[in-house]
Scaffold this motif. Structure first.
Motif, PDB file in Angstrom:
ATOM      1  N   ASN B  64       0.840  -1.206   0.000  1.00 39.57           N
ATOM      2  CA  ASN B  64       0.000   0.000   0.000  1.00 39.57           C
ATOM      3  C   ASN B  64       0.875   1.256   0.000  1.00 39.57           C
ATOM      4  O   ASN B  64       0.528   2.260  -0.634  1.00 39.57           O
ATOM      5  CB  ASN B  64      -0.929   0.014   1.214  1.00 39.57           C
ATOM      6  N   ALA B  65       2.018   1.169   0.701  1.00 39.81           N
ATOM      7  CA  ALA B  65       2.867   2.351   0.825  1.00 39.81           C
ATOM      8  C   ALA B  65       3.458   2.782  -0.526  1.00 39.81           C
ATOM      9  O   ALA B  65       3.807   3.949  -0.696  1.00 39.81           O
ATOM     10  CB  ALA B  65       3.990   2.086   1.831  1.00 39.81           C
ATOM     11  N   GLY B  67       1.702   2.637  -3.212  1.00 40.54           N
ATOM     12  CA  GLY B  67       0.555   2.973  -4.053  1.00 40.54           C
ATOM     13  C   GLY B  67      -0.030   1.796  -4.813  1.00 40.54           C
ATOM     14  O   GLY B  67      -0.859   1.974  -5.703  1.00 40.54           O
ATOM     15  N   GLN B  69      -2.526  -1.251  -5.322  1.00 37.30           N
ATOM     16  CA  GLN B  69      -3.916  -1.404  -4.891  1.00 37.30           C
ATOM     17  C   GLN B  69      -4.275  -2.876  -4.819  1.00 37.30           C
ATOM     18  O   GLN B  69      -4.024  -3.628  -5.747  1.00 37.30           O
ATOM     19  CB  GLN B  69      -4.843  -0.660  -5.852  1.00 37.30           C
ATOM     20  N   GLU B  70      -4.918  -3.241  -3.725  1.00 37.86           N
ATOM     21  CA  GLU B  70      -5.206  -4.657  -3.498  1.00 37.86           C
ATOM     22  C   GLU B  70      -6.498  -5.086  -4.188  1.00 37.86           C
ATOM     23  O   GLU B  70      -7.531  -4.430  -4.069  1.00 37.86           O
ATOM     24  CB  GLU B  70      -5.296  -4.954  -1.997  1.00 37.86           C
ATOM     25  N   VAL B  71      -6.407  -6.198  -4.873  1.00 37.93           N
ATOM     26  CA  VAL B  71      -7.570  -6.834  -5.483  1.00 37.93           C
ATOM     27  C   VAL B  71      -7.512  -8.320  -5.094  1.00 37.93           C
ATOM     28  O   VAL B  71      -6.604  -8.742  -4.384  1.00 37.93           O
ATOM     29  CB  VAL B  71      -7.564  -6.681  -7.027  1.00 37.93           C
ATOM     30  N   MET B 119      -7.614  -7.842 -16.680  1.00 37.52           N
ATOM     31  CA  MET B 119      -8.303  -6.869 -15.823  1.00 37.52           C
ATOM     32  C   MET B 119      -7.909  -5.444 -16.222  1.00 37.52           C
ATOM     33  O   MET B 119      -8.761  -4.560 -16.332  1.00 37.52           O
ATOM     34  CB  MET B 119      -7.974  -7.112 -14.351  1.00 37.52           C
ATOM     35  N   ALA B 120      -6.626  -5.231 -16.454  1.00 35.12           N
ATOM     36  CA  ALA B 120      -6.178  -3.902 -16.882  1.00 35.12           C
ATOM     37  C   ALA B 120      -6.791  -3.565 -18.237  1.00 35.12           C
ATOM     38  O   ALA B 120      -7.209  -2.431 -18.488  1.00 35.12           O
ATOM     39  CB  ALA B 120      -4.659  -3.852 -16.936  1.00 35.12           C
ATOM     40  N   ASP B 122      -9.614  -4.532 -19.351  1.00 37.91           N
ATOM     41  CA  ASP B 122     -11.032  -4.242 -19.140  1.00 37.91           C
ATOM     42  C   ASP B 122     -11.240  -2.827 -18.602  1.00 37.91           C
ATOM     43  O   ASP B 122     -12.263  -2.197 -18.868  1.00 37.91           O
ATOM     44  CB  ASP B 122     -11.589  -5.278 -18.143  1.00 37.91           C
ATOM     45  N   GLN B 123     -10.281  -2.308 -17.844  1.00 33.50           N
ATOM     46  CA  GLN B 123     -10.517  -1.078 -17.092  1.00 33.50           C
ATOM     47  C   GLN B 123      -9.758   0.134 -17.621  1.00 33.50           C
ATOM     48  O   GLN B 123     -10.120   1.254 -17.290  1.00 33.50           O
ATOM     49  CB  GLN B 123     -10.099  -1.295 -15.628  1.00 33.50           C
ATOM     50  N   CYS B 124      -8.685  -0.078 -18.364  1.00 34.69           N
ATOM     51  CA  CYS B 124      -7.838   1.047 -18.748  1.00 34.69           C
ATOM     52  C   CYS B 124      -7.921   1.292 -20.253  1.00 34.69           C
ATOM     53  O   CYS B 124      -7.910   0.358 -21.040  1.00 34.69           O
ATOM     54  CB  CYS B 124      -6.375   0.779 -18.391  1.00 34.69           C
ATOM     55  N   SER B 125      -7.968   2.570 -20.600  1.00 32.60           N
ATOM     56  CA  SER B 125      -7.975   2.867 -22.027  1.00 32.60           C
ATOM     57  C   SER B 125      -6.975   3.962 -22.392  1.00 32.60           C
ATOM     58  O   SER B 125      -6.724   4.189 -23.557  1.00 32.60           O
ATOM     59  CB  SER B 125      -9.385   3.286 -22.465  1.00 32.60           C
ATOM     60  N   GLU B 129      -4.279   6.729 -17.170  1.00 30.88           N
ATOM     61  CA  GLU B 129      -4.624   5.827 -16.056  1.00 30.88           C
ATOM     62  C   GLU B 129      -3.396   5.056 -15.561  1.00 30.88           C
ATOM     63  O   GLU B 129      -3.504   4.267 -14.624  1.00 30.88           O
ATOM     64  CB  GLU B 129      -5.732   4.884 -16.496  1.00 30.88           C
ATOM     65  N   LEU B 132       0.012   2.024 -13.074  1.00 26.71           N
ATOM     66  CA  LEU B 132      -0.953   1.303 -12.240  1.00 26.71           C
ATOM     67  C   LEU B 132      -0.247   0.077 -11.670  1.00 26.71           C
ATOM     68  O   LEU B 132       0.449  -0.627 -12.405  1.00 26.71           O
ATOM     69  CB  LEU B 132      -2.136   0.870 -13.109  1.00 26.71           C
ATOM     70  N   LEU B 134      -1.238  -3.251  -9.272  1.00 23.46           N
ATOM     71  CA  LEU B 134      -2.265  -4.030  -8.566  1.00 23.46           C
ATOM     72  C   LEU B 134      -1.590  -5.213  -7.887  1.00 23.46           C
ATOM     73  O   LEU B 134      -0.606  -5.749  -8.396  1.00 23.46           O
ATOM     74  CB  LEU B 134      -3.308  -4.547  -9.555  1.00 23.46           C
TER      75      LEU B 134
END
Lengths: 582, 582
Positions: B64-65, B67, B69-71, B119-120, B122-125, B129, B132, B134
């Motif tokens: 987390n420190a 940056g 992000q947990e999935v 997943m990336a 699906d979510q990033c274009s 963004e 990232l 994860l």
């Protein structure tokens, strides 16, 4: 640490996903909490995972509070223990089976009774080590025939399962009650409407078993409740036997030709046309419908079972399956009819069933003295005035009819009404079934080996996320209770100007420093987009830092009520802290 | 909440488990932290799970420190993405495969590059963004051929895997360095001796890749380091090419009969007997050993590969496998020799390999001008003075020999020494491999679609429990560092008398109220049993409330040093708080 929308891995969707059947599924996907990977198999995105972790923490706290100890079993398990209890076979297609590189049979655990029993066997040798309650929060696998509604019924899901071990029934009852109380606290904290229903009828000789159902029109389970407080799932209900009737003035049974009347409707029409009653019309309830199935036992043997019930009732497949379990219900085929020439399809009567030697069980309304219009075991013929106990024998009752509003509660507490729910928890006195199958015995106070008695208790942890979403969402999106929200507060900065951005940053930092979890919408996006997203995401409280700042104010919005109020920026921190009760 | 030994689900064992190969495995089982369910598959008991959760929390905080992000992804995955990248096949028997009730191929995730890429996608274009990162802390499955050492190499295990997504190489490098720094903090906090080694040799054209190895004599991995600071796993090492030699006065190659000399030892003996050197004895290092394998490519094609190396070196299977991956190494069988009559088994020489058209790569010591005693491609014959570059061609080098202490570091930083380690973390610049295979592209600043570049980073979370146990245990049992201990303090009440029990209870309650996690040994057991258990369980600090209480004292014991000191009961609370630095 403040979370920023500009950084958060979330993309809200403006359209409903094509496969979304229920609101919770629709909104959890649209708000970017979960994503589908395969049928019934989902990934948790950052927001969804935060909610899942909150549910887990509530469950963990309440389990620890009753002295349950957390352990963690593998999901990938050897087949042997499940073969020993026969569940390797009984689970049928619902079990995910695989073979490892050495050729060993393995499975993905659908539930862990066997494994916990073996763990207790490995570690316990004396009654002094009991009572013992172990639990895990763990991923389970069931290859559902119809996974549905997102994470509401998945094939991979998170469950809290616990198991109690006691030396005697009194201990088991205490462990059961402790779980019952803990479950009430868990579900109260999660914040949805639920009902505790009996899941096992006393009539079947079972032990205590109750389900916690979330009341929901989208629930898969039907349950019943009475004004007097009775509540049960449909499998557990045993309607009381009807009062016996004096049949002394019922005339002798009489056979009638009823050409082309294989259904109840055609039969009633024929009866009214060909041999009308003097007092009133024949109705479906006057007829005795005999339905025949095959039951396949776990050992593979198959035998027929006939059920006789009033013609205005149907057999409830779920109730029948539960009543005959672990046997499975199969259709009685044309070939089966050929094997039993005494049975005339569409015209089956008690006499034919007796002649054929088929086991025949009756609905609770079919009691001594009741007179019926039923099949005469010859195609095109029925019989009237066939009196139960006089003209045919009652060998037993089985209540598997579809229940109706107005049916009587078994405990005399009044008429039942039907509702729908989602199973969220199940507590169950297992007794010695698994301990016996796997040899879990300890020395009792007299130094004798005694079989341990067990309880099994489950909570659908990932399902709870969907259930709370379902119970709380509205037409704008998700709407979390404070206990589960991924963030306590969302701070939305709208409009241009450094003052707005700075004020929003400072407020977010102050809230964060006060122990509040904050999501700061710092994106370069229109106020409309930001408001819509804040509604979809469902954070209970939202602080808008925008136009009102020119007058020194910010707006505090309550997501559920939609109420908004202006407060001076200087008061925002204490006002929000009061609102969220920190 | 105080945990009581009388209630805790733990049973220590007086004997080593039969299958325990290494100290961590022995003590984790004996101390009741883990239990075996199947080969390579373990359950976590309450004490073990507490340690596992502490490791998870440290990893989570450091991820987390930076940056990240947990999935959370499912473990049960559809086969299609893994077929798209060919890993469905490449993983071979290591992948747990299964088929669901609908007949779909599925797998248990061994690692999740494919799923995160999708997943990336699906979510990033847009590049906006990115970057990232994860991550997930999740259960992985690998059907290891030889699961070993308890949870050190299991078939089901907990891993933190993260994936970075960047628009360009500079971004990837920054993400890689952020992970590297986070991993250093994680492993420093876990408290064991580790080394960061290169895991990918520059010579192979790969991107940055480093492993974090716990230094341990029981490690499965061999790594090398030099006095100048070079460190690498053996797969990554490329020994420098030897200096070329002037061979102008080496006589012409000459064939000799060497009856019955298929091995290096027999050959050297024969050479010294039949055609002795003038200057010194023939030694194994004078011989050129030619070893031949088959390589099976992922597409199923098989072709032979010969490696020529000095006779005093062996081929390192691990290094060879890494060098030829994704091809797999198979034996060159008798039937294969029949297909290549130019090759005389045991007497293979460069000429025969060339005649047979077999690809032939040489050890870095075989450079132009070096002269060799090697096979003459006829059974019972060898050739001497066969000079590389003069008498046979060098088509390429491949360094897959077993490394030795004293080999030179590739970067000129001095002689290597070998040590053993356990892989605890791996950071790896994947580049565009997965993004290309699965079509992960985003718009760049110029509005053009560009393939995203990725990194992949892993930490063995459950393995860390074993590694720390291994690094810290002694001959009395486990001996946890404070960062991971299941309890901060154990309070042991020994001897009879209410005062002792009451004083122990009160001290435990005071510690608990001060935020210290306490395990209170309140059992009716002998002091000897209690002391032995407290040593096996490995809590760093133990307070004994016993005989010394008559003088108003208790004893504070340090598990690691074994030092004990008496302090007045009244001072016990502050003394313990100081000792554990709360």
């Amino acid at each position: 640490m403040i979370t920023r929308m500009s950084h958060l891995f979330v993309r809200t969707l403006r359209e409903d996903p094509a496969d979304a059947e229920v609101p919770s599924h629709r909104w959890l996907v649209r708000a970017g909490y979960i994503r589908r990977v395969a049928p019934g198999i989902y990934s948790w995105l950052p927001l969804g995972l935060r909610v899942l972790h909150r549910v887990e923490e509530i469950v963990r706290e309440e389990m620890n509070a009753i002295g349950a100890q957390e352990v963690l079993f593998p999901a990938l398990l050897p087949a042997e223990p499940y073969k020993a209890t026969n569940r390797w076979t009984e689970y049928g297609d619902t079990l995910f089976r695989l073979v490892d590189r050495k050729g060993s049979d393995m499975l993905l655990g659908p539930t862990h009774e066997e494994m916990f029993t073996l763990m207790a066997k490995d570690q316990c040798s004396s009654y002094k080590e009991l009572p013992l309650t172990l639990y895990q929060i763990q991923i389970k696998y069931r290859d559902e025939a119809r996974p549905r509604a997102g994470i509401l019924r998945g094939r991979e899901f998170v469950m809290k399962d616990s198991y109690s071990f006691d030396i005697d029934k009194a201990g088991l009852d205490a462990s059961y009650q402790a779980h019952r109380a803990a479950y009430i606290r868990v579900f109260d904290r999660l914040g949805f409407d639920y009902v505790i229903v009996q899941a096992n009828s006393g009539a079947m000789g079972g032990s205590a078993s109750e389900e916690f159902l979330a009341v929901s029109p989208n629930g898969e389970d039907t349950f019943v409740r009475s004004p007097g407080g009775y509540a049960a799932n449909v499998e557990a209900v045993q309607r009381p036997l009807a009062a016996e009737v004096d049949a002394s003035d019922v005339p002798a049974a009489q056979k009638h030709a009823t050409p082309d009347s294989p259904t109840i409707d055609t039969l009633v029409a024929q009866a009214n046309a060909l041999f009308p009653r003097a007092d009133r019309q024949w109705v479906a309830h006057d007829t005795l419908k005999n339905v025949i199935f095959n039951l396949r036992q776990p050992d593979g043997t198959v035998e027929p079972l006939a059920i006789g019930l009033p013609g205005d009732r149907e057999v409830d497949d779920t109730r029948l399956a539960a009543a005959v379990s672990p046997a499975e219900v199969e259709a009685f085929s044309e070939e089966d009819f050929e094997k039993f020439p005494q049975l005339a399809k569409g015209y089956i009567g008690p006499a034919g069933l007796k002649a054929a030697g088929v086991r025949y069980l009756l609905d609770p309304e079919v009691v001594p003295g009741t007179a019926w219009l039923t099949g005469a075991d010859t195609a095109g013929y029925h019989v009237i005035n066939l009196v139960a106990g006089r003209d045919f024998q009652i060998d037993g009752h089985l209540d598997v009819a579809v229940l109706r509003d107005g049916d009587q509660a078994p405990d005399g507490s009044g008429p039942l009404s039907l509702a729908r729910g989602i199973e969220m928890g199940h507590i169950f006195e297992l007794g010695t079934k698994y301990a016996e199958a796997l040899g879990l015995k300890v020395l009792d106070a007299d130094g004798k080996l005694q079989t341990v008695t067990m309880g099994s208790y489950g909570i659908g942890v990932s399902r709870a996320v969907a259930v709370v979403a379902e119970a709380t969402c509205d037409d704008k999106g998700l709407c979390w209770p404070r206990s589960l929200a991924p963030f306590d507060v969302m701070v939305v900065a709208t409009g241009k100007g450094d003052e707005i951005a700075e004020a929003a940053e400072k407020l977010a930092a102050d809230l964060d420093a006060s122990g509040v979890s904050v999501l700061l919408d710092d994106r370069k996006a229109s106020p409309g987009v930001k408001f819509k997203d804040s509604e979809i995401l469902g954070t209970p409280t939202c602080v808008v830092v925008g136009r009102a700042l020119a007058q020194g104010n910010v707006e505090i919005r309550d997501r559920r009520s939609g109420r908004a109020r202006l407060v001076p920026l200087a008061d925002a921190l204490p006002e929000v802290l009061t609102e969220i009760e920190i």
